[in-house]
Motif scaffolding. Structure first.
Motif, short mmCIF file in Angstrom:
data_model
loop_
_atom_site.label_atom_id
_atom_site.label_comp_id
_atom_site.label_asym_id
_atom_site.label_seq_id
_atom_site.Cartn_x
_atom_site.Cartn_y
_atom_site.Cartn_z
N GLY A 149 46.58 -51.58 -8.92
CA GLY A 149 47.41 -51.65 -10.11
C GLY A 149 48.87 -51.33 -9.88
O GLY A 149 49.69 -51.42 -10.77
N ASP A 150 49.22 -50.93 -8.64
CA ASP A 150 50.60 -50.58 -8.34
C ASP A 150 51.49 -51.82 -8.28
O ASP A 150 51.03 -52.93 -8.10
CB ASP A 150 50.68 -49.85 -7.00
N ARG A 151 52.79 -51.56 -8.39
CA ARG A 151 53.76 -52.65 -8.32
C ARG A 151 53.78 -53.25 -6.93
O ARG A 151 53.43 -52.62 -5.95
CB ARG A 151 55.15 -52.13 -8.67
N THR A 152 54.24 -54.48 -6.85
CA THR A 152 54.41 -55.14 -5.56
C THR A 152 55.83 -54.91 -5.07
O THR A 152 56.64 -54.30 -5.75
CB THR A 152 54.10 -56.64 -5.67
N ALA A 153 56.14 -55.42 -3.90
CA ALA A 153 57.43 -55.17 -3.28
C ALA A 153 58.14 -56.47 -2.94
O ALA A 153 57.51 -57.51 -2.74
CB ALA A 153 57.24 -54.35 -2.03
N ARG A 154 59.45 -56.38 -2.83
CA ARG A 154 60.29 -57.48 -2.35
C ARG A 154 60.94 -56.95 -1.07
O ARG A 154 61.66 -55.95 -1.10
CB ARG A 154 61.34 -57.83 -3.39
N VAL A 155 60.67 -57.61 0.06
CA VAL A 155 61.13 -57.15 1.36
C VAL A 155 62.30 -58.01 1.83
O VAL A 155 62.22 -59.24 1.80
CB VAL A 155 59.99 -57.24 2.40
N THR A 156 63.37 -57.35 2.26
CA THR A 156 64.51 -58.05 2.86
C THR A 156 64.96 -57.28 4.10
O THR A 156 64.68 -56.10 4.26
CB THR A 156 65.70 -58.17 1.89
N VAL A 157 65.67 -57.97 4.96
CA VAL A 157 66.26 -57.37 6.15
C VAL A 157 67.73 -57.75 6.20
O VAL A 157 68.09 -58.91 5.98
CB VAL A 157 65.56 -57.87 7.44
N ASP A 158 68.57 -56.77 6.47
CA ASP A 158 70.00 -57.02 6.64
C ASP A 158 70.22 -57.41 8.10
O ASP A 158 70.18 -56.55 8.99
CB ASP A 158 70.79 -55.76 6.30
N GLY A 193 66.20 -62.00 18.69
CA GLY A 193 65.36 -60.81 18.68
C GLY A 193 65.41 -60.04 17.38
O GLY A 193 64.67 -59.09 17.19
N THR A 194 66.28 -60.45 16.47
CA THR A 194 66.40 -59.75 15.19
C THR A 194 65.20 -60.06 14.29
O THR A 194 64.49 -61.04 14.48
CB THR A 194 67.71 -60.13 14.47
N SER A 195 65.01 -59.21 13.31
CA SER A 195 63.86 -59.29 12.43
C SER A 195 63.92 -60.49 11.50
O SER A 195 64.98 -60.84 10.97
CB SER A 195 63.77 -58.01 11.60
N LEU A 196 62.76 -61.10 11.30
CA LEU A 196 62.58 -62.18 10.33
C LEU A 196 61.52 -61.73 9.34
O LEU A 196 60.48 -61.20 9.74
CB LEU A 196 62.11 -63.46 11.02
N VAL A 197 61.75 -61.97 8.07
CA VAL A 197 60.75 -61.64 7.06
C VAL A 197 59.86 -62.86 6.86
O VAL A 197 60.32 -63.91 6.44
CB VAL A 197 61.41 -61.22 5.72
N LEU A 198 58.59 -62.71 7.18
CA LEU A 198 57.62 -63.79 7.01
C LEU A 198 57.08 -63.85 5.59
O LEU A 198 56.80 -64.93 5.08
CB LEU A 198 56.45 -63.61 7.98
N ARG A 199 56.90 -62.69 5.00
CA ARG A 199 56.33 -62.60 3.65
C ARG A 199 57.19 -61.67 2.81
O ARG A 199 56.98 -60.46 2.81
CB ARG A 199 54.89 -62.10 3.72
N PRO A 200 58.16 -62.21 2.08
CA PRO A 200 59.05 -61.36 1.30
C PRO A 200 58.36 -60.65 0.13
O PRO A 200 58.87 -59.65 -0.37
CB PRO A 200 60.14 -62.31 0.81
N ASN A 201 57.22 -61.15 -0.30
CA ASN A 201 56.44 -60.52 -1.38
C ASN A 201 55.02 -60.28 -0.88
O ASN A 201 54.08 -60.97 -1.29
CB ASN A 201 56.43 -61.41 -2.62
N ALA A 238 62.28 -53.36 -2.31
CA ALA A 238 62.54 -53.19 -3.74
C ALA A 238 61.22 -53.39 -4.47
O ALA A 238 60.52 -54.38 -4.23
CB ALA A 238 63.58 -54.18 -4.22
N ASP A 239 60.88 -52.45 -5.34
CA ASP A 239 59.68 -52.63 -6.16
C ASP A 239 59.95 -53.71 -7.18
O ASP A 239 61.03 -53.81 -7.73
CB ASP A 239 59.32 -51.33 -6.86
N SER A 240 58.95 -54.55 -7.37
CA SER A 240 59.11 -55.62 -8.37
C SER A 240 58.08 -55.48 -9.46
O SER A 240 57.28 -54.63 -9.47
CB SER A 240 59.00 -56.98 -7.69
#
Length: 75
Positions: free
Chosen positions: A7-16, A41-49, A73-75
């Motif tokens: 029941g918890d909120r989901t997240a939005r993932v980003t990388v600077d 070699g820098t990070s890539l977000v495969l699943r932002p949610n 970020a919680d969504s």
């Protein structure tokens, strides 16, 4: 770290990308959420949610990131 319940909120993932130093901790901790760019070699977000379990791992990866380049970020 507690694992979110269904029941918890989901997240939005980003990388600077400007902050990322290509340490690779994120891809090791949460391979379903992160990968590394094959050239830079820098990070890539495969699943932002990501789902709840993977969001918990993404939060752990954010805490381990030596450059503090991962933002959740919680969504």
């Amino acid at each position: 770290m507690s694992v979110p319940r269904s029941g918890d909120r989901t997240a939005r993932v980003t990388v600077d990308p400007a902050k990322c130093i290509a340490a690779g901790q994120c891809a090791r901790v949460a391979p379903e959420v992160f990968d590394q760019d094959p050239d830079e070699g820098t990070s890539l977000v495969l699943r932002p949610n990501p789902d709840h379990a993977d969001a918990a791992l993404a939060r752990l990866a954010a805490g381990l990131c030596p450059a503090a380049a991962i933002h959740i970020a919680d969504s």
